[in-house]
Design a protein around this motif. Structure first.
Motif, PDB file in Angstrom:
ATOM      1  N   MET A  41       0.864  -1.181   0.000  1.00 18.68           N
ATOM      2  CA  MET A  41       0.000   0.000   0.000  1.00 18.68           C
ATOM      3  C   MET A  41       0.899   1.230   0.000  1.00 18.68           C
ATOM      4  O   MET A  41       1.981   1.217   0.581  1.00 18.68           O
ATOM      5  N   VAL A  42       0.461   2.295  -0.656  1.00 17.85           N
ATOM      6  CA  VAL A  42       1.193   3.557  -0.659  1.00 17.85           C
ATOM      7  C   VAL A  42       0.292   4.593  -0.007  1.00 17.85           C
ATOM      8  O   VAL A  42      -0.767   4.917  -0.531  1.00 17.85           O
ATOM      9  N   THR A  43       0.714   5.093   1.154  1.00 15.25           N
ATOM     10  CA  THR A  43      -0.088   6.047   1.908  1.00 15.25           C
ATOM     11  C   THR A  43       0.602   7.405   1.925  1.00 15.25           C
ATOM     12  O   THR A  43       1.761   7.518   2.323  1.00 15.25           O
ATOM     13  N   THR A  49      -4.638   6.890   0.061  1.00 15.07           N
ATOM     14  CA  THR A  49      -3.947   5.617   0.032  1.00 15.07           C
ATOM     15  C   THR A  49      -4.236   4.892  -1.273  1.00 15.07           C
ATOM     16  O   THR A  49      -5.383   4.747  -1.675  1.00 15.07           O
ATOM     17  N   PHE A  50      -3.168   4.456  -1.930  1.00 13.71           N
ATOM     18  CA  PHE A  50      -3.283   3.596  -3.102  1.00 13.71           C
ATOM     19  C   PHE A  50      -3.113   2.165  -2.619  1.00 13.71           C
ATOM     20  O   PHE A  50      -2.217   1.880  -1.830  1.00 13.71           O
ATOM     21  N   TYR A  51      -3.969   1.253  -3.085  1.00 12.17           N
ATOM     22  CA  TYR A  51      -3.856  -0.145  -2.693  1.00 12.17           C
ATOM     23  C   TYR A  51      -4.402  -1.036  -3.793  1.00 12.17           C
ATOM     24  O   TYR A  51      -4.985  -0.552  -4.774  1.00 12.17           O
ATOM     25  N   PHE A  79      -7.979   3.585  -4.932  1.00 12.09           N
ATOM     26  CA  PHE A  79      -7.524   4.761  -4.200  1.00 12.09           C
ATOM     27  C   PHE A  79      -8.587   5.154  -3.191  1.00 12.09           C
ATOM     28  O   PHE A  79      -9.767   5.232  -3.517  1.00 12.09           O
ATOM     29  N   ARG A  80      -8.161   5.376  -1.964  1.00 12.66           N
ATOM     30  CA  ARG A  80      -9.062   5.847  -0.910  1.00 12.66           C
ATOM     31  C   ARG A  80      -8.570   7.230  -0.487  1.00 12.66           C
ATOM     32  O   ARG A  80      -7.435   7.384  -0.010  1.00 12.66           O
ATOM     33  N   ALA A  81      -9.399   8.232  -0.667  1.00 13.02           N
ATOM     34  CA  ALA A  81      -9.017   9.612  -0.352  1.00 13.02           C
ATOM     35  C   ALA A  81      -8.858   9.793   1.152  1.00 13.02           C
ATOM     36  O   ALA A  81      -9.621   9.257   1.946  1.00 13.02           O
ATOM     37  N   GLY A  82      -7.855  10.595   1.530  1.00 18.67           N
ATOM     38  CA  GLY A  82      -7.613  10.906   2.932  1.00 18.67           C
ATOM     39  C   GLY A  82      -8.440  12.098   3.383  1.00 18.67           C
ATOM     40  O   GLY A  82      -9.062  12.802   2.590  1.00 18.67           O
TER      41      GLY A  82
END
Length: 90
Positions: A41-43, A49-51, A79-82
């Motif tokens: 995962m890239v946070t 966060t990209f997963y 992608f999940r927005a922060g």
């Protein structure tokens, strides 16, 4: 905004050349791709966060013939927005 407009904005904000901004953007995208390919995962705190998600196998329909087809299971980037990004948009 397309890639060249993003490179222009990065160059202006960071006070660097457009060529350097383009190389930095390409390096960032390549690094994210490599990490996702490994399953990491890239946070980016405040951004998101990209997963990698999993899509199950399923049956679909061929629009041309109307016949059913089998669609294989696949890994898909997500992608999940922060919170910071969500707050900036709203």
């Amino acid at each position: 905004m397309n890639k060249s407009e993003l490179i222009d904005a990065i160059a202006d904000a960071a006070d660097i050349s457009k060529a350097a901004a383009g190389r930095a953007l390409d390096a960032t995208v390549d690094t994210v791709k490599k990490a996702l390919k490994k399953g990491d995962m890239v946070t980016l705190v405040g951004f998101g966060t990209f997963y990698v998600g999993k899509r199950a196998a399923r049956t679909g329909r061929n629009p041309r013939t109307g016949g059913t087809i089998k669609i294989k299971a696949a890994k898909v980037p997500k992608f999940r927005a922060g919170k910071g990004l969500k707050d900036a948009v709203n």
